[in-house]
Design an enzyme around this catalytic site. Structure first.
Site, short mmCIF file in Angstrom:
data_model
loop_
_atom_site.label_atom_id
_atom_site.label_comp_id
_atom_site.label_asym_id
_atom_site.label_seq_id
_atom_site.Cartn_x
_atom_site.Cartn_y
_atom_site.Cartn_z
N GLY A 45 -0.54 6.47 0.07
CA GLY A 45 0.73 6.86 0.00
C GLY A 45 0.25 8.01 -1.09
O GLY A 45 -0.77 7.97 -1.57
N GLN A 50 1.57 14.77 -6.93
CA GLN A 50 -0.11 14.55 -6.80
C GLN A 50 -0.67 15.70 -6.08
O GLN A 50 -1.79 15.74 -6.23
CB GLN A 50 -0.16 13.41 -6.12
CG GLN A 50 0.19 12.04 -6.91
CD GLN A 50 -0.13 10.96 -6.13
OE1 GLN A 50 0.56 10.35 -5.23
NE2 GLN A 50 -1.07 10.32 -6.47
N CYS A 102 -4.27 4.00 -7.23
CA CYS A 102 -3.45 5.36 -7.30
C CYS A 102 -4.60 6.27 -7.14
O CYS A 102 -5.57 6.32 -7.96
CB CYS A 102 -2.41 5.53 -8.39
SG CYS A 102 -1.67 7.41 -8.47
N LEU A 103 -4.22 7.38 -6.20
CA LEU A 103 -5.20 8.45 -5.95
C LEU A 103 -5.39 9.28 -7.34
O LEU A 103 -6.36 9.97 -7.54
CB LEU A 103 -4.88 9.32 -4.98
CG LEU A 103 -4.74 8.65 -3.35
CD1 LEU A 103 -4.21 9.49 -2.37
CD2 LEU A 103 -6.42 8.24 -3.06
N HIS A 144 5.85 2.44 -5.72
CA HIS A 144 5.06 3.28 -6.29
C HIS A 144 5.25 4.70 -6.16
O HIS A 144 5.36 5.49 -7.20
CB HIS A 144 3.67 2.72 -5.72
CG HIS A 144 2.50 3.69 -6.46
ND1 HIS A 144 1.40 3.13 -7.37
CD2 HIS A 144 1.94 4.89 -6.34
CE1 HIS A 144 0.74 4.08 -7.79
NE2 HIS A 144 1.04 5.23 -7.18
N GLU A 145 5.43 5.24 -4.82
CA GLU A 145 5.69 6.73 -4.63
C GLU A 145 7.11 7.00 -5.37
O GLU A 145 6.83 8.34 -5.76
CB GLU A 145 5.54 6.86 -3.05
CG GLU A 145 4.28 6.51 -2.22
CD GLU A 145 3.05 7.12 -3.32
OE1 GLU A 145 2.78 7.78 -3.87
OE2 GLU A 145 2.07 6.30 -3.13
N HIS A 148 6.55 7.85 -8.76
CA HIS A 148 5.89 8.93 -8.92
C HIS A 148 6.91 10.30 -9.06
O HIS A 148 6.79 11.19 -9.68
CB HIS A 148 5.04 9.52 -7.92
CG HIS A 148 3.36 9.05 -7.91
ND1 HIS A 148 2.66 9.47 -8.85
CD2 HIS A 148 2.58 8.25 -7.32
CE1 HIS A 148 1.44 9.00 -8.77
NE2 HIS A 148 1.58 8.28 -7.71
NI NI Z 1 0.15 6.91 -6.89
#
Ligand code: NI
Length: 180
Positions: A45, A50, A102-103, A144-145, A148
């Site tokens: 995701g 991000q 998470c990236l 999660h997204e 963000h």
């Molecule tokens: Ni994330």
């Protein structure tokens, strides 16, 4: 085009996304770039913040075989990749607690409690408003997204003890962000 993924400590990650007024070619290009960037980073995701953007856009691709058996059938109705424009979660149901990463927090992961099932309203790439209901990992990814897009990060979901256990890594990320 692969866009660099912004890590923890950058202010953009705390910004709230702005609603997309119309799904233009520019928005579709952003979606393509985000998908390419997510796959390149081997994530499931990615949200606009991000990659340094503030449109209310996130992309998700949860592999079917990563999903627990009992969630696969229900989630199969949702085609991957899932592109969510202006998403809004309208229902939360049940509970799950599983490892989450998470990236923007490389090499950091922790068991996080989330709703097991969510219903999300969103606009797709064609500009059509849709509704999807997901469980398990896909449900977790959606939560999660959407977090963000509201400026809410993995670290905010951690308990004080979990945060303490990764305090050194968090500090390093913040220091690197300041140095950039
Ligand atoms: Ni994330």
């Amino acid at each position: 085009m692969i866009l660099p993924v912004v890590t923890f400590g950058h202010d953009i990650l705390r910004q709230k996304a702005k609603p997309v007024a119309e799904v233009t070619d520019a928005v579709r290009q952003l979606v393509r770039d985000m998908l390419e960037s997510m796959y390149a980073a081997k994530g499931v995701g990615l949200a606009a913040e991000q990659v340094g953007r503030t449109e209310s856009v996130c992309v998700i691709d949860v592999p079917r075989d990563a999903e627990k058996e009992d969630c696969r059938e229900g989630n199969a109705a949702i085609a991957m990749p899932l592109v969510l424009i202006n998403p809004e979660i309208t229902a939360f149901e049940g509970r799950q607690r599983n490892e989450e990463g998470c990236l923007s927090f490389p090499e950091i992961g922790a068991p996080i409690t989330r709703a097991d099932k969510v219903t999300v309203d969103y606009t797709d790439r064609e500009g059509v408003r849709r509704t999807a209901t997901a469980r398990g990992l896909l449900s977790r990814a959606i939560q999660h997204e959407v977090d963000h897009l509201n400026g809410v990060l993995l670290v905010d979901k951690m308990s004080p003890i979990q945060k303490m256990s990764v305090a050194g890594q968090l500090k390093r990320l913040q220091k690197n962000a300041r140095a950039e």
